[in-house]
Every structure is written in C-alpha cells, then in structure tokens.
Motif scaffolding. Structure first.
Motif, PDB file in Angstrom:
ATOM      1  N   LEU A  40     -32.555 -68.647 -53.229  1.00 47.41           N
ATOM      2  CA  LEU A  40     -32.002 -67.368 -53.674  1.00 47.41           C
ATOM      3  C   LEU A  40     -30.483 -67.420 -53.508  1.00 47.41           C
ATOM      4  O   LEU A  40     -29.959 -67.242 -52.406  1.00 47.41           O
ATOM      5  N   PRO A  41     -29.753 -67.686 -54.579  1.00 53.09           N
ATOM      6  CA  PRO A  41     -28.286 -67.808 -54.476  1.00 53.09           C
ATOM      7  C   PRO A  41     -27.586 -66.452 -54.430  1.00 53.09           C
ATOM      8  O   PRO A  41     -26.649 -66.184 -55.196  1.00 53.09           O
ATOM      9  N   ILE A  42     -28.024 -65.602 -53.532  1.00 55.20           N
ATOM     10  CA  ILE A  42     -27.516 -64.232 -53.518  1.00 55.20           C
ATOM     11  C   ILE A  42     -26.137 -64.106 -52.857  1.00 55.20           C
ATOM     12  O   ILE A  42     -25.547 -63.029 -52.870  1.00 55.20           O
ATOM     13  N   GLU A  43     -25.654 -65.223 -52.292  1.00 53.34           N
ATOM     14  CA  GLU A  43     -24.298 -65.193 -51.726  1.00 53.34           C
ATOM     15  C   GLU A  43     -23.241 -65.325 -52.804  1.00 53.34           C
ATOM     16  O   GLU A  43     -22.049 -65.100 -52.546  1.00 53.34           O
ATOM     17  N   GLU A  44     -23.650 -65.653 -54.021  1.00 61.29           N
ATOM     18  CA  GLU A  44     -22.690 -65.920 -55.088  1.00 61.29           C
ATOM     19  C   GLU A  44     -22.038 -64.664 -55.638  1.00 61.29           C
ATOM     20  O   GLU A  44     -20.944 -64.710 -56.192  1.00 61.29           O
ATOM     21  N   ARG A  45     -22.727 -63.537 -55.539  1.00 60.06           N
ATOM     22  CA  ARG A  45     -22.205 -62.304 -56.114  1.00 60.06           C
ATOM     23  C   ARG A  45     -22.452 -61.128 -55.173  1.00 60.06           C
ATOM     24  O   ARG A  45     -23.267 -61.197 -54.267  1.00 60.06           O
ATOM     25  N   ARG A  46     -21.730 -60.066 -55.447  1.00 60.35           N
ATOM     26  CA  ARG A  46     -21.993 -58.816 -54.730  1.00 60.35           C
ATOM     27  C   ARG A  46     -23.209 -58.147 -55.354  1.00 60.35           C
ATOM     28  O   ARG A  46     -23.402 -58.172 -56.570  1.00 60.35           O
ATOM     29  N   TRP A  47     -24.034 -57.553 -54.525  1.00 60.88           N
ATOM     30  CA  TRP A  47     -25.228 -56.889 -55.039  1.00 60.88           C
ATOM     31  C   TRP A  47     -25.652 -55.769 -54.102  1.00 60.88           C
ATOM     32  O   TRP A  47     -25.274 -55.744 -52.933  1.00 60.88           O
ATOM     33  N   ASN A  48     -26.439 -54.859 -54.628  1.00 56.83           N
ATOM     34  CA  ASN A  48     -26.978 -53.759 -53.834  1.00 56.83           C
ATOM     35  C   ASN A  48     -28.496 -53.769 -53.757  1.00 56.83           C
ATOM     36  O   ASN A  48     -29.057 -53.442 -52.717  1.00 56.83           O
ATOM     37  N   VAL A  49     -29.162 -54.097 -54.865  1.00 53.97           N
ATOM     38  CA  VAL A  49     -30.623 -54.025 -54.922  1.00 53.97           C
ATOM     39  C   VAL A  49     -31.195 -55.355 -55.396  1.00 53.97           C
ATOM     40  O   VAL A  49     -30.790 -55.874 -56.437  1.00 53.97           O
ATOM     41  N   GLY A  50     -32.114 -55.902 -54.609  1.00 52.83           N
ATOM     42  CA  GLY A  50     -32.824 -57.117 -54.983  1.00 52.83           C
ATOM     43  C   GLY A  50     -34.314 -56.859 -55.026  1.00 52.83           C
ATOM     44  O   GLY A  50     -34.809 -55.922 -54.389  1.00 52.83           O
ATOM     45  N   LEU A  51     -35.032 -57.687 -55.766  1.00 54.33           N
ATOM     46  CA  LEU A  51     -36.475 -57.497 -55.910  1.00 54.33           C
ATOM     47  C   LEU A  51     -37.192 -58.825 -55.773  1.00 54.33           C
ATOM     48  O   LEU A  51     -36.859 -59.802 -56.456  1.00 54.33           O
ATOM     49  N   ILE A  52     -38.166 -58.885 -54.867  1.00 53.69           N
ATOM     50  CA  ILE A  52     -39.087 -60.014 -54.756  1.00 53.69           C
ATOM     51  C   ILE A  52     -40.434 -59.518 -55.263  1.00 53.69           C
ATOM     52  O   ILE A  52     -41.003 -58.573 -54.710  1.00 53.69           O
ATOM     53  N   VAL A  53     -40.926 -60.131 -56.329  1.00 55.78           N
ATOM     54  CA  VAL A  53     -42.122 -59.642 -56.983  1.00 55.78           C
ATOM     55  C   VAL A  53     -43.092 -60.793 -57.222  1.00 55.78           C
ATOM     56  O   VAL A  53     -42.683 -61.945 -57.382  1.00 55.78           O
ATOM     57  N   GLY A  54     -44.361 -60.473 -57.218  1.00 55.32           N
ATOM     58  CA  GLY A  54     -45.378 -61.495 -57.456  1.00 55.32           C
ATOM     59  C   GLY A  54     -46.758 -60.932 -57.190  1.00 55.32           C
ATOM     60  O   GLY A  54     -46.904 -59.874 -56.563  1.00 55.32           O
ATOM     61  N   PRO A  55     -47.797 -61.609 -57.663  1.00 55.62           N
ATOM     62  CA  PRO A  55     -49.167 -61.121 -57.464  1.00 55.62           C
ATOM     63  C   PRO A  55     -49.526 -61.042 -55.988  1.00 55.62           C
ATOM     64  O   PRO A  55     -48.895 -61.667 -55.127  1.00 55.62           O
ATOM     65  N   SER A  56     -50.565 -60.265 -55.691  1.00 57.08           N
ATOM     66  CA  SER A  56     -51.062 -60.188 -54.321  1.00 57.08           C
ATOM     67  C   SER A  56     -51.490 -61.568 -53.847  1.00 57.08           C
ATOM     68  O   SER A  56     -52.112 -62.328 -54.586  1.00 57.08           O
ATOM     69  N   GLY A  57     -51.115 -61.892 -52.611  1.00 56.72           N
ATOM     70  CA  GLY A  57     -51.486 -63.185 -52.054  1.00 56.72           C
ATOM     71  C   GLY A  57     -50.573 -64.324 -52.438  1.00 56.72           C
ATOM     72  O   GLY A  57     -50.838 -65.486 -52.071  1.00 56.72           O
ATOM     73  N   SER A  58     -49.492 -64.040 -53.150  1.00 54.74           N
ATOM     74  CA  SER A  58     -48.606 -65.123 -53.608  1.00 54.74           C
ATOM     75  C   SER A  58     -47.595 -65.544 -52.550  1.00 54.74           C
ATOM     76  O   SER A  58     -46.905 -66.557 -52.730  1.00 54.74           O
ATOM     77  N   GLY A  59     -47.479 -64.785 -51.458  1.00 54.12           N
ATOM     78  CA  GLY A  59     -46.574 -65.181 -50.378  1.00 54.12           C
ATOM     79  C   GLY A  59     -45.305 -64.368 -50.282  1.00 54.12           C
ATOM     80  O   GLY A  59     -44.363 -64.761 -49.583  1.00 54.12           O
ATOM     81  N   LYS A  60     -45.260 -63.224 -50.935  1.00 52.56           N
ATOM     82  CA  LYS A  60     -44.039 -62.406 -50.928  1.00 52.56           C
ATOM     83  C   LYS A  60     -43.623 -62.007 -49.514  1.00 52.56           C
ATOM     84  O   LYS A  60     -42.462 -62.158 -49.131  1.00 52.56           O
ATOM     85  N   SER A  61     -44.578 -61.477 -48.747  1.00 52.57           N
ATOM     86  CA  SER A  61     -44.251 -61.009 -47.397  1.00 52.57           C
ATOM     87  C   SER A  61     -43.837 -62.158 -46.496  1.00 52.57           C
ATOM     88  O   SER A  61     -42.920 -62.026 -45.673  1.00 52.57           O
ATOM     89  N   THR A  62     -44.510 -63.289 -46.632  1.00 54.72           N
ATOM     90  CA  THR A  62     -44.161 -64.473 -45.835  1.00 54.72           C
ATOM     91  C   THR A  62     -42.730 -64.901 -46.114  1.00 54.72           C
ATOM     92  O   THR A  62     -41.954 -65.195 -45.193  1.00 54.72           O
ATOM     93  N   ILE A  63     -42.362 -64.932 -47.387  1.00 50.58           N
ATOM     94  CA  ILE A  63     -41.008 -65.335 -47.773  1.00 50.58           C
ATOM     95  C   ILE A  63     -39.979 -64.332 -47.241  1.00 50.58           C
ATOM     96  O   ILE A  63     -38.943 -64.722 -46.683  1.00 50.58           O
ATOM     97  N   ALA A  64     -40.257 -63.052 -47.392  1.00 51.52           N
ATOM     98  CA  ALA A  64     -39.320 -62.033 -46.922  1.00 51.52           C
ATOM     99  C   ALA A  64     -39.140 -62.112 -45.404  1.00 51.52           C
ATOM    100  O   ALA A  64     -38.027 -61.991 -44.890  1.00 51.52           O
ATOM    101  N   ASN A  65     -40.228 -62.325 -44.685  1.00 53.85           N
ATOM    102  CA  ASN A  65     -40.149 -62.457 -43.226  1.00 53.85           C
ATOM    103  C   ASN A  65     -39.334 -63.666 -42.808  1.00 53.85           C
ATOM    104  O   ASN A  65     -38.602 -63.629 -41.816  1.00 53.85           O
ATOM    105  N   GLU A  66     -39.476 -64.749 -43.555  1.00 54.22           N
ATOM    106  CA  GLU A  66     -38.748 -65.975 -43.226  1.00 54.22           C
ATOM    107  C   GLU A  66     -37.262 -65.837 -43.531  1.00 54.22           C
ATOM    108  O   GLU A  66     -36.406 -66.298 -42.766  1.00 54.22           O
ATOM    109  N   LEU A  67     -36.946 -65.203 -44.660  1.00 51.93           N
ATOM    110  CA  LEU A  67     -35.548 -65.091 -45.070  1.00 51.93           C
ATOM    111  C   LEU A  67     -34.792 -64.040 -44.265  1.00 51.93           C
ATOM    112  O   LEU A  67     -33.600 -64.187 -43.997  1.00 51.93           O
ATOM    113  N   TRP A  68     -35.477 -62.953 -43.915  1.00 50.83           N
ATOM    114  CA  TRP A  68     -34.818 -61.858 -43.182  1.00 50.83           C
ATOM    115  C   TRP A  68     -35.655 -61.471 -41.973  1.00 50.83           C
ATOM    116  O   TRP A  68     -36.239 -60.379 -41.919  1.00 50.83           O
ATOM    117  N   PRO A  69     -35.753 -62.336 -40.989  1.00 47.20           N
ATOM    118  CA  PRO A  69     -36.590 -62.036 -39.816  1.00 47.20           C
ATOM    119  C   PRO A  69     -36.120 -60.781 -39.089  1.00 47.20           C
ATOM    120  O   PRO A  69     -34.923 -60.595 -38.858  1.00 47.20           O
TER     121      PRO A  69
END
Length: 367
Positions: A40-69
């Motif tokens: 996620l190259p989110i350091e490249e620009r200024r931003w306010n709202v981001g979205l992590i989306v995907g089907p149930s069971g695809s690992g969204k929560s796991t990824i979010a927990n790892e990136l922003w513990p």
C-alpha cells in the motif's frame, strides 16, 4: 507500506479430523496456512479516507491488524443513560452535538435515548461519532457498515467521510461491501480479492432526485417523533413532503408570521428528515425550495433554528442571510436550576435567517 503476512493455524489430529480427511481426500497438514503480500504506497500522497475491501474470509481484518496494530476501533461500552452521556466527560455538549450531527445523527430525540434503543443505522452513526471523539489521529474501522441497511450504509458513508475530511482526520474503512465506494469516495482502495491498489480522485456522491410537493398534515405522524419541539403541528401550517423514489424522506411546514405591520413574511414551522437520510443536506435543500417557492408568490421566508446542521448549511449558503445574533431561550419554570444542565437543543442558541431569492437567469444577448 509493505507487509508479508502469514497466518498459521495448528490442526489437531482428532478422530473426526481423520475421518473427514478420508471422506473427502483432504490433505492434512500440520498447519493450515494463509499468506498475503501487501503493498500500500499510501506514503506517496496526502489522503484522508482509505478503503480495504474484499469478500468475507479474504483476510481484510488480518491485514488491517498487521498494518495498523492497536488502531482498530473496538466496540464501545454503552450505558443505560442518554447517548450524549456516554461521550468523554471533558467534551462540551456543543461539541458532542456537532459531532453527532456531522456523522448524520441529527435527530435531537435520539441524542437523549440510550444506545440500545437506537436503530441499527442510528447506532452505527453513534459509534462512529464516539470513535472520532475518543481516538486521535488515524482511525481504522473494521466491519464498516456491515450491520446496517444498504441504503443507510451509503448515506452514512458519505456523512462520515465528509466529517473526516472536514476535520483533517484519516480513516481506513474495512468492509466486504463494494457498494459504499461511490458514497465513501475514498482517496485509495485496496481490493484484497485481487491484491490490487489504486489511487482515486474524490468525486461527488451519486445524485438523488428529491421531489417536493404539497402534503396533507396527516403526513406529520410519520415524522413527529424525530422533531425536538412539540409533536403537535399548527392547524394553519402549510405542509410539504420531500420524496426520493416516491417515498417521503423529509417534511417541512411553514405558517404565516403574525405581525402588526409586516404582512408578507412566512415563518418555518417544522422541518424533519428521517434518520436514514440525514447527512445529505436534504433539509437545507428543502428549505431552499420553500424560500424560492414563496418568493414566487410575493412572500419573504424566514427560519428560526437552533439545529447545528441547518445553521451550518445556511451560514455557508448565499441563499440565506443571518438576522442579528444568536439568542438563548430561557425557561419560564420557577425551577430554573433543574433546567440548567438539560439537553434542550433550544438552549444551544437560536439563529434567525431570511431567504435571499435566486437572481433570475439572464437572457442571452443576440450577437
């Protein structure tokens, strides 16, 4: 921002597990393992709202927990008292009401009720307001809009994103619902299913057609419980309904302004937007329409309000001119001390506005 994530789950060799392996020829490993390589190259620009989306069971929560513990918003404890009393003790009532209004929970009666009595849509907005109040900096919300009606999810997404951007905050919404993209208007989207990341330019939300027409006073029964003043309505009131897809979502009424010298003023009497549609400035647009409608008949139109959302709308709009300073309403009760700390929205200050008619369109000059 990069992360290589591996989630391993040990498997015990029980009799049932071995039977299952034999029945379906399931390879039995010492561990069940899932892996994700996230960029996620989110350091490249200024931003306010981001979205992590995907089907149930695809690992969204796991990824979010790892990136922003430690950043994921947890469920807040709610008591049996008024909703506003569950906000941080140091917050003033104006700040609490302003935050609730900003996320689209604009019904004063809802502010006075316990959280457990709210609808799913109201509860979601209340939780977002409290998360914004209690968490500084980046906010990561898992299961974003997952438990609310999809129409409510869209409207609430727009209101929350608008509030986040206005305050210069950052929000990462984590959800399995792709239908919020056009309403949340995130600056970036990471789709877990495809492993793709994209920057987006913020666009206007999808348009909703608000049809306004005269209505019978009986329609007030549908809206009266959401109004902070008396549930009664004047017999002399002229009533109007704002409809989306043929369904009433807003109600407005005005009455004649009684004055010994001035005869051409109409005064706003009631204005209510149903909770599911709050946060879209529908009330303000309905008042604009009424102002122009009355101007065409030779009348002036005034509105005296204490509602923060309507005041903010009219302060920004060139169609409304503020009349004097804000005033306070004082109770006539002999027990004034009992009213000192009550959440009477009128105590937040009344502001009077008068509608400024839109200039007629100029005819094109011949060349």
């Amino acid at each position: 921002m990069r992360a290589d994530i591996t989630l391993a789950t040990p498997v015990r060799r029980t009799a049932r597990v071995l039977q299952l392996q034999g029945m379906f020829d399931v390879p039995l490993e010492e561990k069940l393992t899932n892996s994700w390589s996230v960029h996620l190259p989110i350091e490249e620009r200024r931003w306010n709202v981001g979205l992590i989306v995907g089907p149930s069971g695809s690992g969204k929560s796991t990824i979010a927990n790892e990136l922003w513990p430690g950043r994921l918003v947890k469920d807040h404890p709610w008591g049996d008292r008024a909703l506003v009393d569950d906000f941080p003790p140091g917050m003033g009532i104006k700040d609490i009401v302003g935050l609730l209004t900003a996320v689209g929970l604009s019904s004063p009666p809802a502010w006075l009720r316990p959280y457990k009595t709210l609808s799913n849509g109201e509860a979601f907005r209340a939780s977002m307001a409290r998360a914004l109040a209690e968490h500084k900096g980046l906010l990561v919300v898992d299961e974003f809009t997952s438990v609310v009606d999809r129409q409510v999810a869209k409207v609430a997404s727009h209101a929350v994103a608008k509030s986040v951007r206005r305050d210069g905050r950052q929000l990462v919404a984590v959800t399995c619902h792709y239908d919020v993209v056009d309403w949340l208007q995130p600056d970036w989207v990471y789709d877990v299913a495809t492993g793709s990341f994209e920057w987006r330019s913020v666009q206007p939300r999808p348009r909703l057609q608000l049809d306004i027409h005269a209505a019978d006073r009986s329609l007030w029964q549908m809206f009266r419980h959401h109004h902070y003043l008396s549930s009664d309505i004047s017999n002399a009131a002229q009533c109007f309904a704002g409809c989306i897809d043929g369904k009433p979502v807003a109600f407005a009424a005005y009455r004649h302004f009684q004055h010994p010298k001035v005869r051409d003023i109409k005064l706003g009497h009631r204005l209510v937007v149903l909770p599911d549609f709050q946060g879209l400035s529908i009330g303000g647009h309905l008042e604009d329409w009424l102002g122009q409608h009355l101007h065409a008949q030779g009348f002036r139109y005034r509105n005296v309000t204490s509602h923060p959302a309507l005041i903010a709308y009219m302060e920004r709009s060139p169609r409304w001119q503020r009349q004097g300073r804000a005033t306070k309403l004082h109770t006539s009760s002999k027990r004034r001390n009992q009213h000192a700390n009550t959440l009477d929205p009128r105590r937040l200050g009344l502001v009077s506005f008068e509608y400024v008619p839109a200039a007629p369109a100029r005819a094109a000059r011949p060349r």
